[in-house]
Design an enzyme around this catalytic site. Sequence first.
Site, PDB file in Angstrom:
ATOM      1  N   TYR A 295      -0.267   9.634   6.024  1.00  0.00           N
ATOM      2  CA  TYR A 295       0.355   9.373   4.718  1.00  0.00           C
ATOM      3  C   TYR A 295       0.937  10.682   4.182  1.00  0.00           C
ATOM      4  O   TYR A 295       0.214  11.653   3.939  1.00  0.00           O
ATOM      5  CB  TYR A 295      -0.693   8.821   3.762  1.00  0.00           C
ATOM      6  CG  TYR A 295      -0.152   8.150   2.526  1.00  0.00           C
ATOM      7  CD1 TYR A 295      -0.143   6.765   2.423  1.00  0.00           C
ATOM      8  CD2 TYR A 295       0.310   8.885   1.442  1.00  0.00           C
ATOM      9  CE1 TYR A 295       0.320   6.133   1.276  1.00  0.00           C
ATOM     10  CE2 TYR A 295       0.779   8.260   0.295  1.00  0.00           C
ATOM     11  CZ  TYR A 295       0.776   6.880   0.217  1.00  0.00           C
ATOM     12  OH  TYR A 295       1.226   6.247  -0.918  1.00  0.00           O
ATOM     13  N   TYR A 346       9.345   5.187   1.124  1.00  0.00           N
ATOM     14  CA  TYR A 346       8.012   5.249   0.528  1.00  0.00           C
ATOM     15  C   TYR A 346       7.660   3.861   0.024  1.00  0.00           C
ATOM     16  O   TYR A 346       8.095   3.434  -1.034  1.00  0.00           O
ATOM     17  CB  TYR A 346       8.013   6.269  -0.612  1.00  0.00           C
ATOM     18  CG  TYR A 346       6.695   6.390  -1.343  1.00  0.00           C
ATOM     19  CD1 TYR A 346       5.544   6.778  -0.670  1.00  0.00           C
ATOM     20  CD2 TYR A 346       6.598   6.133  -2.705  1.00  0.00           C
ATOM     21  CE1 TYR A 346       4.342   6.896  -1.333  1.00  0.00           C
ATOM     22  CE2 TYR A 346       5.398   6.259  -3.378  1.00  0.00           C
ATOM     23  CZ  TYR A 346       4.267   6.642  -2.694  1.00  0.00           C
ATOM     24  OH  TYR A 346       3.072   6.761  -3.351  1.00  0.00           O
TER      25      TYR A 346
END
Lengths: 394, 150
Positions: A295, A346
């Site tokens: 991430y 994102y």
Amino acid sequence: MTRSSSIVGVGATPYYQRGATVARTTMDLLIEAIRNAVDDAGLQLADIDGFALYSGGYDTALLAQTLGLRELRFSAAITGTGGGSAGAVGLAGMAVDSGAAEVVVTAIAVQQRRRMGAAFSPSGGSGPYAGTPTAESDFSVPSGLLSPGQSFAMLAQRHMHVYGTTREHFASVAITTRRHAQTRQSALMRDELTLESYLASRMIADPLCLYDFCLESEGAVAVVTTTDRRARELAHRPVRILASAHGGTGSWGKALTWMNMPADSFVTSGHQSLAQRLWRESGLSASDVDVALLYDHFTPMVLMQLEDYGFCGPGEGGPYMADGGGAIDGNGTPVNPHGGNLSEAYILGMTHVREAVEQLRGNAVNQVDGAEVALVTGGPAPLPSSNLLLGVER
Amino acid sequence: MSEPIDHVAPFSVADLAELHVDSWTAPFWRATREERLVGCACGRCGTFRMPGPICPVCGSTDVIWRPLSGQGTVFSYTVVRHAVIPQVRGQLPYVIAVIDLAGAPGLRLIANLWNVAVDDLRIGMPVEVHWDHISTDVCIPRFVPLDPEE
Ligand SMILES: [Zn+2]
């Protein structure tokens, strides 16, 4: 715990720049991604009998009715933001492993509407994570600590101080990821990123500049998890859930707004205990991972996760990436071959799950040769954060 | 590189400094009004913590508010150069720091650093509290570099 569940379907909407989905609703995006994931699995929408979600979840009642479920058997969500992404798929696996449900969907839809930067602001912010002022936020907001970027900048600054990490190290994460994104059609940012343009970009919260931040984008991604047994009858090579953990040490807690975690945790992603649980459960280690989907909301957190998961030693994340350790054609474990949050899109971490599935099916755009084990992490954030280890039948 | 900036602006925005105290945090903010910095410590085992209903070490709900010297060191910091909300636009750039408070092991306070040049900023620099009376009811602790001569 014996895991007996697999991801059998993955679906998404296109990825959009911030503001581009304004005429649509979150539910609309969500349903498109879920329908695509169920189609991909070769299942029907009515087969879904569970939701394992994160980031607050969605209106289960509306979802169940809209999708036409025959019977809803499981609905749960890991709280938090992108920290719960990987673990929500693990939660789907737990629902399936326990027999509570058989076809469980994990999905996220992101619409920015307002700038994410307003995250913790009491008066000016109404972004998706706009915080309600509390007795707790009185210890951060009056100092103008209003956004995640500012908090992560302070973790990064300390990492630089303790380990000698440099801005060039952060740049290597952004540049490597961008290079991966250049060959991926779905990526929103595909222009070459050079060290010169990185260093010339706007400083946002020193030491973090524009390219250290993930994109502000919109869209939805969904995956479908079911039993290993049923998975073998479906369209694709099953992607098995080997292990997953969510949570983290209590002292990490409100790490990013209070910064009172122990000094040795301060220079980590908060994933050390999560990593240990993942390796213990799976019997594997970083050296068994063929592709790492980490991430990447902020570049320094990729370095700290590489350290926390044992791809390198503490403080060695910067040199690891700068020496090409994360490149698809490099000398280590490829990191984010899809372009990640930094260059692809994102979508709160679910693009990483999607990429892991594509890698293990062997049809990723930037395919890692012979990939059999993929690590996915949820965003380092206040608790709970999470991870997920996926693999193929050998 | 970004434009060099010698000095950072003091950060003080009244509408961000409205407090929402509860019974656990009220003693801290009452003390700041009198220009006293106090730390929340467990009444049983003495562990310092952020104010809240229970000691994470021993589980006691007893609290002692320890007077602190107001001195500390910079544990980490960021120079904010982008206004995430319009209210702070006129304040840029400003420094947010994590301050290790002297005499309160393990307790850190988020605070602005005032009166400091960017080139002088460093982790470990000694600082001391400076009182910013936002209103008659609210006083926010800021920190300034500690003059080693004094
Ligand atoms: Zn105690």
